[in-house]
Design an enzyme around this catalytic site. Structure first.
Site, PDB file in Angstrom:
ATOM      1  N   ASP A   1       0.825  -1.263   0.124  1.00 47.30           N
ATOM      2  CA  ASP A   1      -0.135  -0.048  -0.027  1.00 47.30           C
ATOM      3  C   ASP A   1       1.050   1.304  -0.178  1.00 47.30           C
ATOM      4  O   ASP A   1       2.060   1.027   0.446  1.00 47.30           O
ATOM      5  CB  ASP A   1      -0.938  -0.055   1.443  1.00 47.30           C
ATOM      6  CG  ASP A   1      -2.090   0.761   1.044  1.00 47.30           C
ATOM      7  OD1 ASP A   1      -3.218   0.242   0.947  1.00 47.30           O
ATOM      8  OD2 ASP A   1      -2.187   2.046   0.946  1.00 47.30           O
TER       9      ASP A   1
ATOM     10  N   VAL B   1       1.663   2.480  -6.647  1.00 48.31           N
ATOM     11  CA  VAL B   1       1.375   1.596  -8.008  1.00 48.31           C
ATOM     12  C   VAL B   1       1.437   2.538  -9.303  1.00 48.31           C
ATOM     13  O   VAL B   1       1.757   1.959 -10.392  1.00 48.31           O
ATOM     14  CB  VAL B   1      -0.001   0.736  -8.135  1.00 48.31           C
ATOM     15  CG1 VAL B   1      -0.084  -0.246  -7.063  1.00 48.31           C
ATOM     16  CG2 VAL B   1      -1.226   1.841  -8.122  1.00 48.31           C
TER      17      VAL B   1
ATOM     18  N   ASN C   1      -5.543  -4.244  -6.964  1.00 46.76           N
ATOM     19  CA  ASN C   1      -6.535  -3.886  -6.153  1.00 46.76           C
ATOM     20  C   ASN C   1      -6.495  -2.525  -6.044  1.00 46.76           C
ATOM     21  O   ASN C   1      -7.710  -1.521  -5.967  1.00 46.76           O
ATOM     22  CB  ASN C   1      -6.904  -4.770  -4.825  1.00 46.76           C
ATOM     23  CG  ASN C   1      -7.786  -3.752  -3.790  1.00 46.76           C
ATOM     24  OD1 ASN C   1      -8.986  -4.033  -3.884  1.00 46.76           O
ATOM     25  ND2 ASN C   1      -7.275  -2.993  -2.884  1.00 46.76           N
TER      26      ASN C   1
ATOM     27  N   TYR D   1     -12.869   7.591 -14.079  1.00 48.36           N
ATOM     28  CA  TYR D   1     -12.853   6.324 -13.554  1.00 48.36           C
ATOM     29  C   TYR D   1     -13.668   5.450 -14.285  1.00 48.36           C
ATOM     30  O   TYR D   1     -13.118   4.130 -14.354  1.00 48.36           O
ATOM     31  CB  TYR D   1     -13.619   6.621 -12.226  1.00 48.36           C
ATOM     32  CG  TYR D   1     -13.753   5.386 -11.284  1.00 48.36           C
ATOM     33  CD1 TYR D   1     -12.980   5.118 -10.292  1.00 48.36           C
ATOM     34  CD2 TYR D   1     -14.853   4.525 -11.451  1.00 48.36           C
ATOM     35  CE1 TYR D   1     -13.039   3.880  -9.392  1.00 48.36           C
ATOM     36  CE2 TYR D   1     -14.980   3.122 -10.679  1.00 48.36           C
ATOM     37  CZ  TYR D   1     -14.148   2.915  -9.761  1.00 48.36           C
ATOM     38  OH  TYR D   1     -14.051   1.731  -9.010  1.00 48.36           O
TER      39      TYR D   1
ATOM     40  N   LYS E   1     -11.408   2.091 -15.634  1.00 49.90           N
ATOM     41  CA  LYS E   1     -11.913   0.534 -15.325  1.00 49.90           C
ATOM     42  C   LYS E   1     -12.432  -0.095 -16.586  1.00 49.90           C
ATOM     43  O   LYS E   1     -12.174  -1.438 -16.694  1.00 49.90           O
ATOM     44  CB  LYS E   1     -13.042   0.704 -14.111  1.00 49.90           C
ATOM     45  CG  LYS E   1     -12.630   1.248 -12.624  1.00 49.90           C
ATOM     46  CD  LYS E   1     -11.574   0.202 -12.276  1.00 49.90           C
ATOM     47  CE  LYS E   1     -11.142   0.579 -10.788  1.00 49.90           C
ATOM     48  NZ  LYS E   1     -10.481  -0.223 -10.003  1.00 49.90           N
TER      49      LYS E   1
HETATM   50  N1  LIG Z   1     -15.777   0.468  -2.704  1.00 46.81           N
HETATM   51  C1  LIG Z   1     -16.631   0.278  -3.852  1.00 46.81           C
HETATM   52  O1  LIG Z   1     -17.836   0.543  -3.739  1.00 46.81           O
HETATM   53  C2  LIG Z   1     -15.898  -0.033  -5.163  1.00 46.81           C
HETATM   54  C3  LIG Z   1     -16.834  -0.728  -6.144  1.00 46.81           C
HETATM   55  C4  LIG Z   1     -16.180  -1.110  -7.271  1.00 46.81           C
HETATM   56  C5  LIG Z   1     -14.787  -1.168  -7.127  1.00 46.81           C
HETATM   57  N2  LIG Z   1     -13.981  -0.902  -6.360  1.00 46.81           N
HETATM   58  C6  LIG Z   1     -12.526  -0.796  -6.640  1.00 46.81           C
HETATM   59  O2  LIG Z   1     -11.818  -1.566  -5.449  1.00 46.81           O
HETATM   60  C7  LIG Z   1     -10.770  -1.319  -5.252  1.00 46.81           C
HETATM   61  C8  LIG Z   1     -10.363  -1.364  -3.770  1.00 46.81           C
HETATM   62  O3  LIG Z   1     -11.151  -0.149  -3.392  1.00 46.81           O
HETATM   63  P1  LIG Z   1     -11.588  -0.346  -1.847  1.00 46.81           P
HETATM   64  O4  LIG Z   1     -13.176   0.329  -1.991  1.00 46.81           O
HETATM   65  O5  LIG Z   1     -11.358  -1.256  -0.974  1.00 46.81           O
HETATM   66  O6  LIG Z   1     -11.147   1.193  -1.229  1.00 46.81           O
HETATM   67  P2  LIG Z   1     -10.241   1.597   0.080  1.00 46.81           P
HETATM   68  O7  LIG Z   1     -10.004   3.137  -0.289  1.00 46.81           O
HETATM   69  O8  LIG Z   1     -10.739   1.055   1.114  1.00 46.81           O
HETATM   70  O9  LIG Z   1      -8.781   0.909  -0.228  1.00 46.81           O
HETATM   71  C9  LIG Z   1      -8.023   1.188  -1.293  1.00 46.81           C
HETATM   72  C10 LIG Z   1      -6.508   1.270  -0.616  1.00 46.81           C
HETATM   73  O10 LIG Z   1      -5.802   1.551  -1.874  1.00 46.81           O
HETATM   74  C11 LIG Z   1      -4.627   2.298  -1.446  1.00 46.81           C
HETATM   75  N3  LIG Z   1      -4.184   3.224  -2.752  1.00 46.81           N
HETATM   76  C12 LIG Z   1      -4.741   4.265  -3.011  1.00 46.81           C
HETATM   77  N4  LIG Z   1      -3.945   4.630  -4.173  1.00 46.81           N
HETATM   78  C13 LIG Z   1      -2.691   3.543  -3.995  1.00 46.81           C
HETATM   79  C14 LIG Z   1      -1.622   3.761  -4.677  1.00 46.81           C
HETATM   80  N5  LIG Z   1      -1.319   4.868  -5.858  1.00 46.81           N
HETATM   81  N6  LIG Z   1      -0.668   3.090  -4.700  1.00 46.81           N
HETATM   82  C15 LIG Z   1      -1.012   1.856  -3.806  1.00 46.81           C
HETATM   83  N7  LIG Z   1      -1.883   1.788  -2.793  1.00 46.81           N
HETATM   84  C16 LIG Z   1      -2.981   2.879  -2.990  1.00 46.81           C
HETATM   85  C17 LIG Z   1      -4.985   2.920  -0.428  1.00 46.81           C
HETATM   86  O11 LIG Z   1      -4.022   3.686   0.706  1.00 46.81           O
HETATM   87  C18 LIG Z   1      -6.304   2.157   0.368  1.00 46.81           C
HETATM   88  O12 LIG Z   1      -5.418   1.510   1.606  1.00 46.81           O
HETATM   89  C19 LIG Z   1     -10.314  -0.054  -6.017  1.00 46.81           C
HETATM   90  O13 LIG Z   1      -9.701  -0.441  -7.523  1.00 46.81           O
HETATM   91  C20 LIG Z   1     -11.758   0.469  -6.344  1.00 46.81           C
HETATM   92  O14 LIG Z   1     -11.745   1.205  -7.558  1.00 46.81           O
HETATM   93  C21 LIG Z   1     -14.436  -0.108  -5.344  1.00 46.81           C
END
Ligand SMILES: NC(=O)c1ccc[n+]([C@@H]2O[C@H](COP(=O)([O-])OP(=O)(O)OC[C@H]3O[C@@H](n4cnc5c(N)ncnc54)[C@H](O)[C@@H]3O)[C@@H](O)[C@H]2O)c1
Length: 252
Positions: free
Chosen positions: A36, A63, A89, A155, A159
């Protein structure tokens, strides 16, 4: 244990789905790399995993930075000798900004993290997987990667690109023992809302139009179970595709 002896990198694993995936993979016997931006929070996840008898290490990696991606994979291989599973992720939201108001800066930042990041990690791990003729990639895409208005324009496009990249890699490397799939989660209760700091009123209103059709939001652990299926040999015949996990939201 379905991932016994496997080594898995999970990006963005300090929170939300990444954290749940790291915890479940560790419980299933994998050695997990909890990666992270926020390495202290990643270390907390590792400490929890270790307290339950699992194995993990925390590695700081943005990343969006090529040198961090190189170091992430190199350190993993140095530490554990091999790599079997990559979960892309890490991702952020885009404040629902619609196309007419998009800046280059926002577009490039969203793509750097959501799309270029997974491309670079994939590019880096493929030679390792090709050498041992086995390896699995799981990309966390989104309902926004399949549908047109679940977020802003950047976004949504970022995706959709992940979905295309997943299919391309899945097919092109299929005969080399490598699988690449994506999950398209619907709304999941995580901390991603913290990346929405100044929502665009027009874009958000247009994105929220279908929210009343969403049967329910999910928990990160429900996505982790799908990731476990895709990362394990249980899904040996599943490749180059997208698994929706959205309570049926996109089925309407
Ligand atoms: N939560 C939702 O409703 C949802 C729905 C569809 C897709 N997603 C996708 O799921 C994935 C995870 O998201 P989440 O909802 O668990 O969010 P979250 O914010 O709880 O967790 C995301 C993590 O990614 C880390 N992060 C952010 N930018 C980063 C970078 N440049 N390099 C490394 N780490 C980084 C953050 O510090 C955080 O710990 C994402 O790709 C998001 O687009 C989320």
């Amino acid at each position: 244990m379905r991932l016994s002896g496997k080594v898995a990198i999970i990006t963005g694993a300090a929170s939300g789905m990444g954290k749940a995936i790291a915890e479940l993979f560790a419980a299933e016997g994998a050695k997990v790399v909890v990666s992270d931006l926020r390495v202290e929070a990643a270390q907390t996840v590792v400490t929890e995993i270790e307290s339950k008898g699992g194995t993990g290490i925390a590695i700081a990696a943005n990343v969006a930075k090529e040198e961090d991606v190189q170091q992430l994979v190199d350190t993993t291989v140095k530490q554990f000798g091999i790599l079997d599973i990559l979960v892309n992720n890490a991702g952020i939201m885009d404040n629902f900004v619609p196309a007419a108001e998009l800046t280059d800066e926002l577009w490039e930042r969203i793509f750097a993290i959501n799309t270029t990041g997974p491309m670079r990690t994939t590019r880096k791990v493929l030679p390792i997987f090709m050498e041992k003729k086995k390896g699995v990639i799981v990309n966390i895409a989104s309902a926004g990667g399949l549908q047109g208005s679940r977020a802003g324009a950047a976004y949504t496009a970022s995706k959709h690109a992940v979905v295309g990249f997943t299919k391309n890699v899945g097919f092109q490397y299929a005969t080399l023992g490598i699988r690449c799939n994506a999950i398209a989660p619907g709304g999941v209760n995580t901390n991603i809302g913290t990346t929405i700091n100044s929502p665009n009123p027009f874009g958000m209103e247009r994105a929220m139009a279908g929210m009343n059709l969403n049967p329910r939001s999910g928990d990160p652990e429900e996505i982790a179970k799908v990731a476990l299926f895709l990362a394990s040999d249980d899904s040996s015949f599943v490749n180059g595709t997208v698994v929706a996990a959205d309570a049926g939201w996109m089925a309407y």
